[in-house]
Each structure stands twice: as structure tokens, then as C-alpha cells.
Design a protein around this motif. Structure first.
Motif, PDB file in Angstrom:
ATOM      1  N   ASP A  93       0.801  -1.231   0.000  1.00  0.00           N
ATOM      2  CA  ASP A  93       0.000   0.000   0.000  1.00  0.00           C
ATOM      3  C   ASP A  93       0.829   1.274   0.000  1.00  0.00           C
ATOM      4  N   LEU A  94       1.723   1.311  -0.951  1.00  0.00           N
ATOM      5  CA  LEU A  94       2.546   2.499  -1.166  1.00  0.00           C
ATOM      6  C   LEU A  94       2.233   3.023  -2.562  1.00  0.00           C
ATOM      7  N   VAL A 111       2.434   8.835 -11.438  1.00  0.00           N
ATOM      8  CA  VAL A 111       2.166   8.294 -10.098  1.00  0.00           C
ATOM      9  C   VAL A 111       1.655   6.862 -10.265  1.00  0.00           C
ATOM     10  N   TYR A 112       2.403   5.905  -9.730  1.00  0.00           N
ATOM     11  CA  TYR A 112       1.969   4.498  -9.758  1.00  0.00           C
ATOM     12  C   TYR A 112       1.374   4.187  -8.399  1.00  0.00           C
ATOM     13  N   ASP A 113       0.111   3.754  -8.381  1.00  0.00           N
ATOM     14  CA  ASP A 113      -0.535   3.415  -7.110  1.00  0.00           C
ATOM     15  C   ASP A 113      -0.454   1.898  -6.888  1.00  0.00           C
ATOM     16  N   GLU A 114      -0.860   1.465  -5.680  1.00  0.00           N
ATOM     17  CA  GLU A 114      -0.905   0.031  -5.330  1.00  0.00           C
ATOM     18  C   GLU A 114       0.439  -0.636  -5.541  1.00  0.00           C
ATOM     19  N   VAL A 115       1.406  -0.083  -4.846  1.00  0.00           N
ATOM     20  CA  VAL A 115       2.787  -0.543  -4.999  1.00  0.00           C
ATOM     21  C   VAL A 115       3.279  -1.137  -3.673  1.00  0.00           C
ATOM     22  N   SER A 116       4.207  -2.088  -3.756  1.00  0.00           N
ATOM     23  CA  SER A 116       4.823  -2.690  -2.562  1.00  0.00           C
ATOM     24  C   SER A 116       6.337  -2.616  -2.658  1.00  0.00           C
ATOM     25  N   SER A 153      12.476   8.218  -8.166  1.00  0.00           N
ATOM     26  CA  SER A 153      11.196   7.652  -7.746  1.00  0.00           C
ATOM     27  C   SER A 153      11.061   7.875  -6.255  1.00  0.00           C
ATOM     28  N   ILE A 154       9.994   8.531  -5.882  1.00  0.00           N
ATOM     29  CA  ILE A 154       9.773   8.814  -4.469  1.00  0.00           C
ATOM     30  C   ILE A 154       8.614   7.947  -4.007  1.00  0.00           C
ATOM     31  N   VAL A 155       8.892   7.127  -2.987  1.00  0.00           N
ATOM     32  CA  VAL A 155       7.882   6.179  -2.518  1.00  0.00           C
ATOM     33  C   VAL A 155       7.195   6.762  -1.286  1.00  0.00           C
ATOM     34  N   VAL A 156       5.872   6.839  -1.327  1.00  0.00           N
ATOM     35  CA  VAL A 156       5.136   7.365  -0.167  1.00  0.00           C
ATOM     36  C   VAL A 156       3.990   6.407   0.179  1.00  0.00           C
ATOM     37  N   LYS A 157       3.502   6.524   1.390  1.00  0.00           N
ATOM     38  CA  LYS A 157       2.359   5.685   1.783  1.00  0.00           C
ATOM     39  C   LYS A 157       1.108   6.190   1.073  1.00  0.00           C
ATOM     40  N   THR A 158       0.330   5.257   0.501  1.00  0.00           N
ATOM     41  CA  THR A 158      -0.886   5.637  -0.217  1.00  0.00           C
ATOM     42  C   THR A 158      -1.799   6.472   0.681  1.00  0.00           C
ATOM     43  N   GLU A 159      -1.913   6.021   1.929  1.00  0.00           N
ATOM     44  CA  GLU A 159      -2.783   6.699   2.886  1.00  0.00           C
ATOM     45  C   GLU A 159      -2.372   8.164   3.038  1.00  0.00           C
ATOM     46  N   ARG A 180       4.193  -4.205  -7.908  1.00  0.00           N
ATOM     47  CA  ARG A 180       2.756  -3.988  -7.688  1.00  0.00           C
ATOM     48  C   ARG A 180       2.287  -4.789  -6.469  1.00  0.00           C
ATOM     49  N   ASN A 181       1.292  -4.254  -5.755  1.00  0.00           N
ATOM     50  CA  ASN A 181       0.732  -4.973  -4.598  1.00  0.00           C
ATOM     51  C   ASN A 181       0.354  -6.414  -4.942  1.00  0.00           C
ATOM     52  N   GLY A 182      -0.208  -6.604  -6.140  1.00  0.00           N
ATOM     53  CA  GLY A 182      -0.704  -7.922  -6.528  1.00  0.00           C
ATOM     54  C   GLY A 182       0.395  -8.977  -6.603  1.00  0.00           C
ATOM     55  N   ASP A 183       1.643  -8.560  -6.754  1.00  0.00           N
ATOM     56  CA  ASP A 183       2.743  -9.528  -6.888  1.00  0.00           C
ATOM     57  C   ASP A 183       3.408  -9.851  -5.541  1.00  0.00           C
ATOM     58  N   TYR A 184       3.013  -9.100  -4.518  1.00  0.00           N
ATOM     59  CA  TYR A 184       3.740  -9.106  -3.240  1.00  0.00           C
ATOM     60  C   TYR A 184       3.930 -10.516  -2.641  1.00  0.00           C
ATOM     61  N   ASN A 185       2.826 -11.206  -2.350  1.00  0.00           N
ATOM     62  CA  ASN A 185       2.956 -12.513  -1.676  1.00  0.00           C
ATOM     63  C   ASN A 185       3.727 -13.510  -2.534  1.00  0.00           C
ATOM     64  N   ARG A 186       3.428 -13.530  -3.822  1.00  0.00           N
ATOM     65  CA  ARG A 186       4.074 -14.489  -4.725  1.00  0.00           C
ATOM     66  C   ARG A 186       5.585 -14.284  -4.760  1.00  0.00           C
ATOM     67  N   ILE A 187       5.996 -13.021  -4.817  1.00  0.00           N
ATOM     68  CA  ILE A 187       7.428 -12.735  -4.915  1.00  0.00           C
ATOM     69  C   ILE A 187       8.125 -13.087  -3.594  1.00  0.00           C
ATOM     70  N   ILE A 188       7.480 -12.773  -2.489  1.00  0.00           N
ATOM     71  CA  ILE A 188       8.094 -13.114  -1.189  1.00  0.00           C
ATOM     72  C   ILE A 188       8.262 -14.631  -1.079  1.00  0.00           C
ATOM     73  N   LYS A 189       7.237 -15.380  -1.465  1.00  0.00           N
ATOM     74  CA  LYS A 189       7.329 -16.854  -1.408  1.00  0.00           C
ATOM     75  C   LYS A 189       8.490 -17.340  -2.274  1.00  0.00           C
ATOM     76  N   ALA A 190       8.602 -16.764  -3.470  1.00  0.00           N
ATOM     77  CA  ALA A 190       9.655 -17.211  -4.400  1.00  0.00           C
ATOM     78  C   ALA A 190      11.043 -16.888  -3.840  1.00  0.00           C
ATOM     79  N   ILE A 191      11.198 -15.711  -3.260  1.00  0.00           N
ATOM     80  CA  ILE A 191      12.521 -15.337  -2.719  1.00  0.00           C
ATOM     81  C   ILE A 191      12.856 -16.247  -1.526  1.00  0.00           C
ATOM     82  N   TYR A 192      11.847 -16.517  -0.709  1.00  0.00           N
ATOM     83  CA  TYR A 192      12.096 -17.382   0.446  1.00  0.00           C
ATOM     84  C   TYR A 192      12.553 -18.772  -0.021  1.00  0.00           C
TER      85      TYR A 192
END
Ligand code: ASP
Length: 435
Positions: free
Chosen positions: A294-295, A368-373, A337-343, A419-431
């Protein structure tokens, strides 16, 4: 040996948990100075006392009274006092606190009362003196004022064999209460450890130290036994929330190690955080993965922006002007690229920030790219060619359509923006690849 122990909100949430705290302290006479958080959650959907106090402040502004959230704070304190069978005059303490909140009408003062009340209760239960942090932790212009803080803290504690200290807040020169950011009792613990030159700073929480990955994403991840201050800082910065990232600063200067322990399972090893770990320069080892969702990324593209200090200065001074802080900055050859919290980007000044950047540096493009991790892999020699290629292959295999928005590499950390949508998959793959 002197140990400073900080107990988090869940350890201070009920009579039972505070009895566990007492047992932990009694098993080791070196555990002399105890820093406490406000009572935290007792169960999943419970509300932290600090959150109730922020609600109290809101109600106070709207109605001039403390309202139902503060009634809940009072009920929580009464229950704990009853469960501990304490003889303190809790009613008077609560009435006085409520009057003071109404009188002061200050956000930080109101929020700090959780630690204040918890400190009084725990000190009474342990039968040791209570130290009000407004007398020892000094702030100047909203920031910790190190030297007077260390001097006042060591002076206050030097003749005390043991003490309980309220976490999270201090005061400015005039006595106005100022709080740290959320989770800031960890910083109080580190300050106390530094001020009295403790041998160890123990942070007691409800998990057995840092895990190599979020257990909600990967089942039973490994635990991390040792981390350097720099690795801890990277993990905390990238999203691991076991310890407030700023707590390392006071102790790192003088090399006091930190130990993370679980008050529910004191027998577990936990995590040691210590000065830089000597590591053979050719060997690498991944220790943990952390991340934040959610960045959003504000990407400014302009010819040679990366080596033009004037453009960079202009961009940052616009953020400074609007007092708008960001999470990370990534620099490419023609992009920043400046990363900020979406909120946070819901701010009413966002259009002005973008307009002023457009006028100041005339960029070729601002997107501005939204829904980023952000996902970070932390360890020793993470910047080796082998690690980078393993990481890229693992992420590419996990998702051949991966939209990698940016990355940054250092010895301790490789950070990827996606992108937020890739977050869990990428973490699993790196682990899977590194652990
Ligand atoms: N009670 C404060 C919070 O909930 C500070 C802390 O627990 O460290 O953020």
C-alpha cells in the motif's frame, strides 16, 4: 551486569500477563530497569489503550469531554488493578488523569497517559519506584534532545537499585509532553540502556524474535538468531515491526547489544542484535525478507536528473516546504522515484506538490503508480553478483509478467519495488530460493 527490559503492550495487558513479567524479572536480578508500554491487545480484535486515548482526544475536541473511549481506558486499568489485587488508589489516579487530559487538551499528553498509568500500576505491583519520563526524556523542537536526556536519566537512576519507567513520551523544556512515533516505548528502552551504560537491552514481546519472513505468507519460516544493527535497521525500515527501527540509534553508538525475547516463551532463544558481525567478504547469507504494501511511487523523469544537484534539491525542498515525509527514494539514470504511503498521499496538498515540481524542474514526465509494494531481502553481502542473479531469476520464475518498478542494492539489502498484486508471490519465491 545491568539489563534494561522493555515490555510491550500485550505483556502489560492483563493481570496474568503482568504476573509473567514479574516472574521474568525475578528470575534474573540483573533485570533492574523496566520500561513499559501502555496496555495492548488481550485478544485479536481488542483495542490498544493508546488507540483508545487517541479516540479520547478526538472526542475531547468535539465535545469538551473525554467520553466513552476514556471510560474504556478506566475500565481496563481497574480490571488490571483488581486482577493483581493491588492496594493503589486507582480511582483517584484515574480521576486526576481525566481532569489533566481535559485541562491540557493536547494530543501527545492524552496519548502518553497509557504508559503513565501502566507504569504506575506495574511499579506498584513490583514494589519499585516509578519514574515519570517527562522528568528524564527531553525533547527539543519535537526531536529527542540526547545529551540532557542521558544526563537526566542517569542522574534519576543512579541511586535506584530498580525502577519502572514509562515508555513512549518525554517533555520539552517547558514541561509539555511529547511522544515518539507509534511503538516508541522501544526507543525509551534504548535511551535508558544507553544513559546508564547497561550491558544488555532486552525487548520482551509476544513473538520469539525476528522471523525470516512473514508467517502469514510462508508457513513456519526460520527464525533469525543474530542480526547486526544495520541489518535490523533495514528489516525495520522495510516493514518488519518487531522492534521500532529508531531504537538502535542510542545503543549502537556505544555497542550495547539488544535481545528480543518472547514473554510467553522465555525459554526460546529470540534474536540478538549486535554491532557489525564480521563476515567473510566472499560469502553471502540471506537472513530475512521484509516488505510493505500500500505504497505509491511518484516517478519524475528528466534528462540527467540523477547527477543534477539543482534539480534534486528543488524536488526535495518542495517536499520539505509541505512538510511531507516519504518512505524511500530510488534514483535511476534519468529518474527519481519517491515512494510514499498511499494513505498519506490523500493529503490535500498533493496537487500542489506535483504542480510545484512540474514548474521547478520541467520534467519530461511525472507518473504516479498506485498500489505498490516494497520487498527487501536482508543479509550479508547481498550485493554480490550471484545473489542479484539468483534473486532476479527467482522473481522472474515466480511471475514472468512481473512489473518491477524499481530496485536498490547495498551490502545488507536488496530492495525491489513492485505492484501490490505480486507481493505474496514474490516473497514466497525469494524465500524458496534463499532459505
Ligand atoms: N503505546 C504506544 C503505541 O501503541 C507506544 C508503544 O507501545 O511503544 O504505539
Amino acid at each position: 551486569m545491568i539489563k534494561v527490559c522493555k515490555f510491550g503492550g500485550t505483556a502489560i495487558s492483563s493481570g496474568d500477563s503482568i504476573r509473567r513479567v514479574k516472574k521474568i524479572i525475578e528470575t534474573d536480578p540483573e533485570r533492574r530497569y523496566i520500561v513499559v508500554s501502555a496496555p495492548g491487545k488481550r485478544f485479536k480484535d481488542d483495542i490498544k489503550v493508546t488507540d483508545l486515548l487517541y479516540d479520547t482526544y478526538q472526542t475531547l475536541l468535539e465535545t469538551g469531554k473525554c467520553g466513552s473511549a476514556f471510560e474504556e481506558v478506566k475500565a481496563r486499568c481497574r480490571t488490571i488493578v483488581q486482577e493483581l489485587d493491588l492496594a493503589i488508589d486507582i480511582e483517584k489516579l484515574l480521576v486526576d488523569t481525566e481532569k489533566e487530559i481535559v485541562y491540557q487538551r493536547e494530543r501527545d499528553f492524552t496519548a502518553s497517559r497509557g504508559e503513565y498509568l501502566a507504569g504506575k500500576i506495574v511499579a506498584s505491583f513490583l514494589n519499585v519506584p516509578f519514574i515519570d519520563s517527562c522528568d528524564i526524556i527531553r525533547f527539543s523542537r519535537g526531536k529527542l534532545d540526547n545529551e540532557p536526556t542521558y544526563a537526566l536519566t542517569s542522574e534519576a537512576l543512579q541511586d535506584k537499585e530498580r525502577a519502572v519507567i514509562a515508555g513512549f513520551y518525554g517533555a520539552d523544556k517547558k514541561g509539555n509532553i511529547v511522544t515518539f512515533s507509534r511503538g516508541g516505548s522501544d526507543i525509551t528502552g534504548a535511551i535508558v540502556a544507553r544513559a546508564i551504560n547497561a550491558n544488555l537491552y532486552e525487548k520482551w514481546t509476544d513473538v520469539s524474535g525476528f522471523l525470516a519472513c512473514d508467517p502469514q505468507i510462508v508457513d513456519n519460516p526460520l527464525s533469525i538468531k543474530h542480526l547486526s544493527y544495520a541489518q535490523l535497521r533495514s528489516l525495520a525500515y522495510a516493514g518488519a515491526d518487531v522492534l521500532h527501527g529508531d531504537s538502535i540509534f542510542p545503543v549502537r553508538e556505544v555497542g550495547i547489544p539488544i535481545k528480543i525475547k518472547n514473554y510467553l516463551r522465555p525459554e526460546d532463544y529470540g534474536t540478538d542484535i549486535m554491532p557489525e558481525i564480521e563476515w567473510p567478504s566472499r560469502e553471502s547469507k540471506a537472513l530475512g525478507i521484509a516488505g510493505k504494501k500500500d505504497l505509491l511511487v511518484i516517478r519524475i523523469r528528466n534528462h540527467q536528473i540523477n547527477n543534477d544537484p539543482v534539480q534534486i534539491k528543488q524536488i526535495f525542498s518542495i517536499f520539505e516546504k509541505f512538510n511531507f515525509t516519504f518512505e524511500h527514494v530510488f534514483c535511476g539514470i534519468a529518474t527519481i522515484s519517491i515512494v510514499v504511503k498511499t494513505e498519506k498521499w490523500k493529503t490535500p496538498v498533493k496537487a500542489q506538490i506535483l504542480d510545484e515540481i512540474a514548474i521547478a524542474v520541467c520534467p519530461e514526465e511525472i507518473v504516479v503508480y498506485d498500489e505498490v509494494s516494497v520487498v527487501a531481502l536482508i543479509g550479508h553481502n547481498m550485493d554480490s553478483r550471484e545473489n542479484i542473479s539468483r534473486l532476479l531469476v527467482a522473481t522472474a520464475n515466480a511471475d514472468d509478467d512481473l512489473d518491477m518498478l524499481d530496485h536498490a542494492v547495498s551490502k545488507t539489502t536488496v530492495m525491489l519495488v513492485m505492484r501490490n498484486g505480486d507481493y505474496n508471490r514474490i516473497i514466497k519465491a525469494i524465500y524458496k530460493e534463499f532459505f
